[in-house]
Design a protein around this motif. Structure first.
Motif, PDB file in Angstrom:
ATOM      1  N   ARG A 150       5.102  -0.180  -9.365  1.00  0.00           N
ATOM      2  CA  ARG A 150       5.552   0.747  -8.323  1.00  0.00           C
ATOM      3  C   ARG A 150       6.841   1.437  -8.769  1.00  0.00           C
ATOM      4  N   ASP A 185      -1.787   2.153  -1.869  1.00  0.00           N
ATOM      5  CA  ASP A 185      -0.520   2.855  -2.081  1.00  0.00           C
ATOM      6  C   ASP A 185      -0.160   2.880  -3.568  1.00  0.00           C
ATOM      7  N   GLN A 219      -2.458   5.309  -5.416  1.00  0.00           N
ATOM      8  CA  GLN A 219      -2.038   6.699  -5.210  1.00  0.00           C
ATOM      9  C   GLN A 219      -0.788   7.024  -6.026  1.00  0.00           C
TER      10      GLN A 219
END
Length: 146
Positions: free
Chosen positions: A34, A96, A99
């Motif tokens: 992330r 998430d 994406q």
């Protein structure tokens, strides 16, 4: 001097990422991915350093490999780091993160300078194809999941 080739794990930078992820738990890998897709930091306990696009490509490939259709990543010609990739694998990335990976790999695809400065002209097209395959796996998953 850094080593580069056209596969998603074919660079010293990608190898460093794989080595780091092999030492992290799944949750730590997902958190670090992330951070990579958002621009940094490279290491969980380290100082902020800008993320290199080769890290984005390797990270997005790890996420894509965990998805249905992810086997397409292993069909990309690369130098063959099967054990290292397996040790750094991620499982069950959330929508998430998928994406974020897709957005980040699309940004790499749009960065012409990255393709032309890290590789010679003959390898640039193969590198673009690598990025396109990774983006395709991620986009296909996003299209079918919601």
């Amino acid at each position: 001097m850094a080593r580069y080739n056209t596969g998603p794990f074919d660079s010293d930078t990608a190898q460093d990422l794989l080595e780091l992820y092999a030492e992290l738990t799944q949750d730590e890998r997902l958190d670090n991915l992330r951070a990579v897709f958002l621009g940094g930091p490279r290491h969980p306990d380290g100082p902020f350093e800008p993320v290199d696009n080769t890290e984005v490509v390797a990270g997005a490939a790890l996420v894509a490999r965990a998805l249905p259709g992810g086997a397409r990543i292993d069909e990309i010609p690369q130098m063959g780091f099967d054990e290292e990739v397996a040790a750094a694998a991620v499982t069950a990335p959330g929508d998430d993160l998928i994406q974020l990976a897709l957005d980040a790999i699309r940004a790499v695809a749009a960065d012409d300078a990255w393709f032309t400065t890290r590789l010679g002209p003959s390898d640039s097209a193969r590198s673009r194809q690598t990025v396109a395959v990774i983006a395709g796996v991620l986009a296909d998953h996003r299209a079918t999941s919601g």
